[in-house]
Design an enzyme around this catalytic site. Structure first.
Site, PDB file in Angstrom:
ATOM      1  N   SER A  21      33.976  19.070  44.925  1.00 51.70           N
ATOM      2  CA  SER A  21      34.854  19.971  44.174  1.00 51.70           C
ATOM      3  C   SER A  21      36.048  19.178  43.646  1.00 51.70           C
ATOM      4  CB  SER A  21      35.289  21.127  45.076  1.00 51.70           C
ATOM      5  OG  SER A  21      35.942  22.123  44.328  1.00 51.70           O
ATOM      6  N   ASN A  22      37.135  19.842  43.311  1.00 51.35           N
ATOM      7  CA  ASN A  22      38.327  19.150  42.792  1.00 51.35           C
ATOM      8  C   ASN A  22      39.582  19.891  43.217  1.00 51.35           C
ATOM      9  OD1 ASN A  22      39.051  21.164  40.704  1.00 51.35           O
ATOM     10  ND2 ASN A  22      37.038  20.605  39.914  1.00 51.35           N
ATOM     11  N   GLN A  23      40.717  19.445  42.706  1.00 46.74           N
ATOM     12  CA  GLN A  23      42.035  19.879  43.210  1.00 46.74           C
ATOM     13  C   GLN A  23      42.560  21.198  42.633  1.00 46.74           C
ATOM     14  OE1 GLN A  23      43.418  18.097  45.447  1.00 46.74           O
ATOM     15  NE2 GLN A  23      42.797  15.966  45.201  1.00 46.74           N
ATOM     16  N   SER A  24      41.817  21.840  41.759  1.00 48.62           N
ATOM     17  CA  SER A  24      42.367  23.047  41.110  1.00 48.62           C
ATOM     18  C   SER A  24      42.559  24.183  42.116  1.00 48.62           C
ATOM     19  CB  SER A  24      41.435  23.504  39.988  1.00 48.62           C
ATOM     20  OG  SER A  24      41.861  24.745  39.492  1.00 48.62           O
ATOM     21  N   ALA A  89      38.710  24.019  36.133  1.00 45.19           N
ATOM     22  CA  ALA A  89      38.377  22.605  36.301  1.00 45.19           C
ATOM     23  C   ALA A  89      36.919  22.563  36.770  1.00 45.19           C
ATOM     24  CB  ALA A  89      39.309  21.964  37.321  1.00 45.19           C
TER      25      ALA A  89
END
Ligand code: PMT
Length: 210
Positions: A21-24, A89
């Site tokens: 996943s990512n930081q959003s 994101a």
């Protein structure tokens, strides 16, 4: 207007217990949804997994993966949507094969084969046939203007909201943000640092003018 907004990250499964996943955090997309609803618009929010309460008065569709987000946008963007804002994101790659069982720790390293995900914003014009106002976001760590303008043109956007995510005081998961706007007609504006709530109001105003 009827406005569709994507927000938050996506999760791309590796096995039943792990994902990429990512930081959003979803804060920016949710602020846009709240601002649009308060301005009297009808809002459809397609959200990846976040720790935020669904905004009051907003139809919120919860998704996990980029493929689920793609399907939710594809199914709703034709419903008389006047403006679509892609703030999520979305993962650009996902594991090619999802293991059916938890992967065991049998070796010192492992390699994951990845494949491209669907480009949801890039599909809006070409695949979904969307004719309304199209707003993309871009998260960049370098050459912000060059990458943002290229994305705006390639994906057929009327407006591209560019975020400098190399800075720690704005962008992912912060309560404040500062953005540059690149319009398809060649205009270029800067919105100074402010709360995401205020920025959401300012952006909805700009999009309404478009
Ligand atoms: O959620 P927060 O913590 O509040 O942080 C806000 C934010 C930094 C995530 C947000 O302001 C932001 O910049 N969103 C865009 C993040 C991003 O993925 O940018 P990108 O440059 O990788 O993607 C370009 C555009 O294509 C975006 O509109 C994205 O939603 C869209 N996209 C990307 C890949 C893909 N497979 N499908 C897409 O629709």
């Amino acid at each position: 207007m009827r406005i569709l907004i994507t927000a938050g990250p996506t999760r791309e499964a590796i096995d039943p217990v792990r994902y990429i996943s990512n930081q959003s955090s979803g804060k920016m997309g949710y602020a846009l949804a709240e601002a649009a609803e308060k301005a009297g618009h009808e809002v459809i929010l397609v959200s990846g997994p976040v720790n935020l309460a669904p905004p009051a008065g907003v139809e919120t569709i919860a998704v996990e993966s980029s493929h689920e987000m793609f399907e939710a946008v594809r199914d709703r963007i034709g419903d008389s949507v006047d403006a679509a804002i892609f703030c999520a994101a979305v993962a650009d790659y996902r594991p090619k094969n999802i293991a059916a069982e938890k992967i065991k720790k049998n070796s010192d390293s492992m390699t994951l084969e990845m494949e491209k995900t669907e480009d949801i914003l890039g599909s809006a014009r070409s695949v979904f046939g969307f004719k309304g106002t199209l707003v993309g976001f871009a998260a960049e760590t370098h050459d912000l203007e060059k990458h943002a303008v290229e994305k705006m043109q390639r994906k057929g956007c009327d407006l591209l909201v560019a975020n400098d995510v190399s800075r720690k005081d704005i962008g992912f998961d912060r309560d404040e943000n500062e953005v540059r706007l690149f319009f398809a007609d060649g205009r270029d504006e800067r919105i100074p640092m402010q709360s995401k709530a205020d920025l959401g109001v300012a952006l909805i105003q700009k999009i309404t003018e478009l």
